[in-house]
Design a protein around this motif. Structure first.
Motif, PDB file in Angstrom:
ATOM      1  N   TRP A   1       0.850  -1.194   0.000  1.00 48.73           N
ATOM      2  CA  TRP A   1       0.000   0.000   0.000  1.00 48.73           C
ATOM      3  C   TRP A   1       0.885   1.243   0.000  1.00 48.73           C
ATOM      4  O   TRP A   1       1.709   1.431   0.888  1.00 48.73           O
ATOM      5  CB  TRP A   1      -0.891   0.000   1.228  1.00 48.73           C
ATOM      6  CG  TRP A   1      -2.169  -0.754   1.107  1.00 48.73           C
ATOM      7  CD1 TRP A   1      -3.432  -0.239   1.240  1.00 48.73           C
ATOM      8  CD2 TRP A   1      -2.365  -2.159   0.876  1.00 48.73           C
ATOM      9  NE1 TRP A   1      -4.381  -1.216   1.097  1.00 48.73           N
ATOM     10  CE2 TRP A   1      -3.742  -2.414   0.869  1.00 48.73           C
ATOM     11  CE3 TRP A   1      -1.499  -3.234   0.656  1.00 48.73           C
ATOM     12  CZ2 TRP A   1      -4.277  -3.685   0.657  1.00 48.73           C
ATOM     13  CZ3 TRP A   1      -2.028  -4.493   0.442  1.00 48.73           C
ATOM     14  CH2 TRP A   1      -3.391  -4.716   0.444  1.00 48.73           C
TER      15      TRP A   1
ATOM     16  N   ASP B   1      -3.682   5.573   1.052  1.00 44.49           N
ATOM     17  CA  ASP B   1      -4.655   5.115   2.037  1.00 44.49           C
ATOM     18  C   ASP B   1      -5.970   4.618   1.441  1.00 44.49           C
ATOM     19  O   ASP B   1      -6.358   5.007   0.338  1.00 44.49           O
ATOM     20  CB  ASP B   1      -4.964   6.264   3.012  1.00 44.49           C
ATOM     21  CG  ASP B   1      -3.751   6.676   3.812  1.00 44.49           C
ATOM     22  OD1 ASP B   1      -2.770   5.902   3.877  1.00 44.49           O
ATOM     23  OD2 ASP B   1      -3.770   7.788   4.377  1.00 44.49           O
TER      24      ASP B   1
ATOM     25  N   ASN C   1      -8.089  -1.872  -0.757  1.00 46.37           N
ATOM     26  CA  ASN C   1      -8.102  -3.302  -0.494  1.00 46.37           C
ATOM     27  C   ASN C   1      -7.835  -4.047  -1.795  1.00 46.37           C
ATOM     28  O   ASN C   1      -7.710  -3.429  -2.865  1.00 46.37           O
ATOM     29  CB  ASN C   1      -9.396  -3.757   0.191  1.00 46.37           C
ATOM     30  CG  ASN C   1     -10.653  -3.503  -0.620  1.00 46.37           C
ATOM     31  OD1 ASN C   1     -10.613  -3.142  -1.795  1.00 46.37           O
ATOM     32  ND2 ASN C   1     -11.792  -3.691   0.015  1.00 46.37           N
TER      33      ASN C   1
ATOM     34  N   GLU D   1      -7.336  -9.498   0.192  1.00 44.20           N
ATOM     35  CA  GLU D   1      -7.233  -8.701   1.422  1.00 44.20           C
ATOM     36  C   GLU D   1      -8.425  -7.760   1.423  1.00 44.20           C
ATOM     37  O   GLU D   1      -8.373  -6.652   0.891  1.00 44.20           O
ATOM     38  CB  GLU D   1      -5.904  -7.936   1.433  1.00 44.20           C
ATOM     39  CG  GLU D   1      -5.614  -7.208   2.710  1.00 44.20           C
ATOM     40  CD  GLU D   1      -5.099  -8.131   3.821  1.00 44.20           C
ATOM     41  OE1 GLU D   1      -5.740  -9.149   4.109  1.00 44.20           O
ATOM     42  OE2 GLU D   1      -4.052  -7.823   4.390  1.00 44.20           O
TER      43      GLU D   1
ATOM     44  N   GLU E   1     -10.275  -6.267   3.848  1.00 43.24           N
ATOM     45  CA  GLU E   1     -10.327  -5.085   4.717  1.00 43.24           C
ATOM     46  C   GLU E   1      -9.550  -3.954   4.038  1.00 43.24           C
ATOM     47  O   GLU E   1      -8.586  -4.201   3.323  1.00 43.24           O
ATOM     48  CB  GLU E   1      -9.706  -5.387   6.081  1.00 43.24           C
ATOM     49  CG  GLU E   1     -10.437  -6.453   6.865  1.00 43.24           C
ATOM     50  CD  GLU E   1     -11.842  -6.040   7.260  1.00 43.24           C
ATOM     51  OE1 GLU E   1     -12.034  -4.871   7.656  1.00 43.24           O
ATOM     52  OE2 GLU E   1     -12.741  -6.893   7.155  1.00 43.24           O
TER      53      GLU E   1
ATOM     54  N   TYR F   1      -6.939  -0.876   4.055  1.00 43.44           N
ATOM     55  CA  TYR F   1      -5.739  -0.517   4.806  1.00 43.44           C
ATOM     56  C   TYR F   1      -5.130   0.751   4.232  1.00 43.44           C
ATOM     57  O   TYR F   1      -5.462   1.179   3.122  1.00 43.44           O
ATOM     58  CB  TYR F   1      -4.710  -1.652   4.756  1.00 43.44           C
ATOM     59  CG  TYR F   1      -5.155  -2.874   5.517  1.00 43.44           C
ATOM     60  CD1 TYR F   1      -4.960  -2.969   6.894  1.00 43.44           C
ATOM     61  CD2 TYR F   1      -5.778  -3.930   4.865  1.00 43.44           C
ATOM     62  CE1 TYR F   1      -5.384  -4.087   7.606  1.00 43.44           C
ATOM     63  CE2 TYR F   1      -6.196  -5.051   5.569  1.00 43.44           C
ATOM     64  CZ  TYR F   1      -6.001  -5.120   6.932  1.00 43.44           C
ATOM     65  OH  TYR F   1      -6.413  -6.216   7.628  1.00 43.44           O
ATOM     66  N   ASP F   2      -4.200   1.295   5.003  1.00 40.48           N
ATOM     67  CA  ASP F   2      -3.544   2.542   4.620  1.00 40.48           C
ATOM     68  C   ASP F   2      -2.086   2.305   4.241  1.00 40.48           C
ATOM     69  O   ASP F   2      -1.567   1.191   4.359  1.00 40.48           O
ATOM     70  CB  ASP F   2      -3.636   3.547   5.767  1.00 40.48           C
ATOM     71  CG  ASP F   2      -5.069   3.989   6.036  1.00 40.48           C
ATOM     72  OD1 ASP F   2      -5.911   3.884   5.122  1.00 40.48           O
ATOM     73  OD2 ASP F   2      -5.347   4.435   7.170  1.00 40.48           O
ATOM     74  N   GLN F   3      -1.440   3.374   3.816  1.00 45.78           N
ATOM     75  CA  GLN F   3      -0.049   3.346   3.378  1.00 45.78           C
ATOM     76  C   GLN F   3       0.822   2.581   4.360  1.00 45.78           C
ATOM     77  O   GLN F   3       0.702   2.719   5.573  1.00 45.78           O
ATOM     78  CB  GLN F   3       0.464   4.773   3.224  1.00 45.78           C
ATOM     79  CG  GLN F   3       1.871   4.859   2.706  1.00 45.78           C
ATOM     80  CD  GLN F   3       2.283   6.297   2.434  1.00 45.78           C
ATOM     81  OE1 GLN F   3       1.500   7.222   2.544  1.00 45.78           O
ATOM     82  NE2 GLN F   3       3.523   6.471   2.059  1.00 45.78           N
TER      83      GLN F   3
ATOM     84  N   HIS G   1       0.925  -0.764   4.635  1.00 45.57           N
ATOM     85  CA  HIS G   1       0.442  -2.143   4.807  1.00 45.57           C
ATOM     86  C   HIS G   1       0.936  -2.998   3.639  1.00 45.57           C
ATOM     87  O   HIS G   1       1.105  -2.511   2.525  1.00 45.57           O
ATOM     88  CB  HIS G   1      -1.090  -2.159   4.850  1.00 45.57           C
ATOM     89  CG  HIS G   1      -1.673  -3.522   4.997  1.00 45.57           C
ATOM     90  ND1 HIS G   1      -1.631  -4.218   6.179  1.00 45.57           N
ATOM     91  CD2 HIS G   1      -2.299  -4.329   4.107  1.00 45.57           C
ATOM     92  CE1 HIS G   1      -2.215  -5.385   6.022  1.00 45.57           C
ATOM     93  NE2 HIS G   1      -2.632  -5.489   4.772  1.00 45.57           N
ATOM     94  N   SER G   2       1.154  -4.273   3.891  1.00 49.44           N
ATOM     95  CA  SER G   2       1.495  -5.190   2.804  1.00 49.44           C
ATOM     96  C   SER G   2       0.758  -6.501   3.003  1.00 49.44           C
ATOM     97  O   SER G   2       0.352  -6.846   4.125  1.00 49.44           O
ATOM     98  CB  SER G   2       3.004  -5.421   2.708  1.00 49.44           C
ATOM     99  OG  SER G   2       3.471  -6.121   3.833  1.00 49.44           O
ATOM    100  N   TYR G   3       0.587  -7.214   1.916  1.00 43.77           N
ATOM    101  CA  TYR G   3      -0.125  -8.485   1.898  1.00 43.77           C
ATOM    102  C   TYR G   3       0.558  -9.366   0.864  1.00 43.77           C
ATOM    103  O   TYR G   3       0.962  -8.882  -0.196  1.00 43.77           O
ATOM    104  CB  TYR G   3      -1.594  -8.233   1.534  1.00 43.77           C
ATOM    105  CG  TYR G   3      -2.340  -9.454   1.080  1.00 43.77           C
ATOM    106  CD1 TYR G   3      -2.712 -10.450   1.977  1.00 43.77           C
ATOM    107  CD2 TYR G   3      -2.675  -9.613  -0.255  1.00 43.77           C
ATOM    108  CE1 TYR G   3      -3.395 -11.569   1.546  1.00 43.77           C
ATOM    109  CE2 TYR G   3      -3.355 -10.736  -0.689  1.00 43.77           C
ATOM    110  CZ  TYR G   3      -3.721 -11.712   0.215  1.00 43.77           C
ATOM    111  OH  TYR G   3      -4.388 -12.815  -0.207  1.00 43.77           O
TER     112      TYR G   3
END
Length: 192
Positions: free
Chosen positions: A128, A131, A134, A149, A151, A153-155, A157-159
């Motif tokens: 991310w 902001d 998903n 993913e 939900e 998320y904001d800057q 975050h990683s998945y």
């Protein structure tokens, strides 16, 4: 004091936008339904243009909203407007063990790259960079267990997910899907 005024201004503008959006959705701004044309838009009688306005492609021939003499219901043009755009040419990551997709780089509503080609067993990471995003699958191959993913998320975050099942995976950022925030992962055994 400066910060308080900025916050009030932001809230005021945001509130105005929300109210205008809600009013438009509820038809409050739509005018008189008896004077609206078939698609709910106000009829424009003053310009003598029976075919619609410039924004819907209408012309002065009065035959259709498309300006080509055919009705949208006859040739399926309305359905074409609702279709997903074609998948862009995927970036080739078939020789990579892993790769990273940027989510909202520079505050834009995009995934970068927006389409990748990988081999089974490749780890794909989404990072991310702005902001409220998903990664939600909208299409995936039978037997695939990727849930994305969901939900927001904001800057920062990683998945990550390791793709195993061959096929095309299509995903969107739900809050920005209308702005075209869509991506693809093509998992292929064939090197193309």
């Amino acid at each position: 004091m400066q910060r308080s005024n900025s916050r009030r201004r932001l809230l005021s503008v945001t509130g105005s936008i929300v109210l205008a959006t809600l009013a438009g959705c509820s038809g409050v701004l739509g005018g008189d339904p008896e004077n609206d044309d078939a698609d709910g838009e106000p009829a424009n009688e003053s310009d003598g243009d029976a075919g619609g306005n410039a924004s819907d492609g209408g012309g002065s021939d009065g035959d259709s909203a498309d300006g080509d003499g055919s009705s949208p219901t006859e040739d399926g043009d309305d359905a074409a407007d609702d279709e997903t755009p074609p998948m862009p040419e995927p970036v080739d990551w078939t020789d990579e063990e892993r790769g990273t997709i940027s989510v909202g780089p520079g505050g834009e509503f995009v995934f970068d790259p927006d389409a990748v080609r990988v081999e089974p067993g490749t780890l794909v990471r989404w990072l991310w960079e702005s902001d409220f995003h998903n990664v939600v699958p909208v299409d995936r191959p039978d037997g695939a267990d990727w849930d994305g993913e969901t939900e927001t998320y904001d800057q920062g975050h990683s998945y990550e997910f390791t793709f195993e099942t061959p096929g095309t995976y299509e995903y969107v950022c739900e809050p920005h899907e209308g702005a075209g925030m869509r991506g693809y992962v093509v998992v292929s055994d064939d090197q193309q």
